[in-house]
Design a protein around this motif. Structure first.
Motif: not given
Length: 123
Positions: A60-82
């Protein structure tokens, strides 16, 4: 030999996992047949590159900083997959608990085939 009441031991966790797997397999099978595609049983996804640790050898140290999903996106992805039938989720990062509100949102989904988050660090 004395009978043991399994409901008063650590075995209910094993039984809960068994119920999760059986009900999950039924959902995956039905959804796969309905949609004509193979629905994944589990989803592994990184929600952020942020981390408050500096573990030796961590990718993770080598990853580009600033990447991240919003809480809304995370919940949405989980709900769609479910909805498709996916029933096991591995939420990774960086450090996923750095996403404000994530633990609360996941705890609200407990009865919805999400049991816990585990992240271990090796320094």
């Amino acid at each position: 030999m004395k009978n043991i009441d399994l409901s008063k031991t650590s075995y209910p966790n094993v039984f809960s996992l068994g119920k999760l797997l059986i009900s999950g397999e039924i959902r995956v099978s039905k959804s796969s047949n309905k949609h004509g595609v193979q629905v994944p049983r589990f989803m592994f996804f990184s929600v952020t590159h942020r981390c408050n640790l500096s573990c030796k050898g961590c990718y993770a140290k080598s990853w580009e900083k600033g990447y991240g999903l919003s809480l809304y996106q995370i919940v949405s992805i989980i709900n769609q997959a479910r909805k498709l039938g996916t029933y096991i989720f591995v939420i990774a990062g960086g450090e996923p608990l750095m996403v404000e509100g994530l633990l609360h949102e996941l705890s609200q989904m407990k009865g919805k085939h999400i049991s816990s988050i585990h992240k271990r660090h090796i320094n």
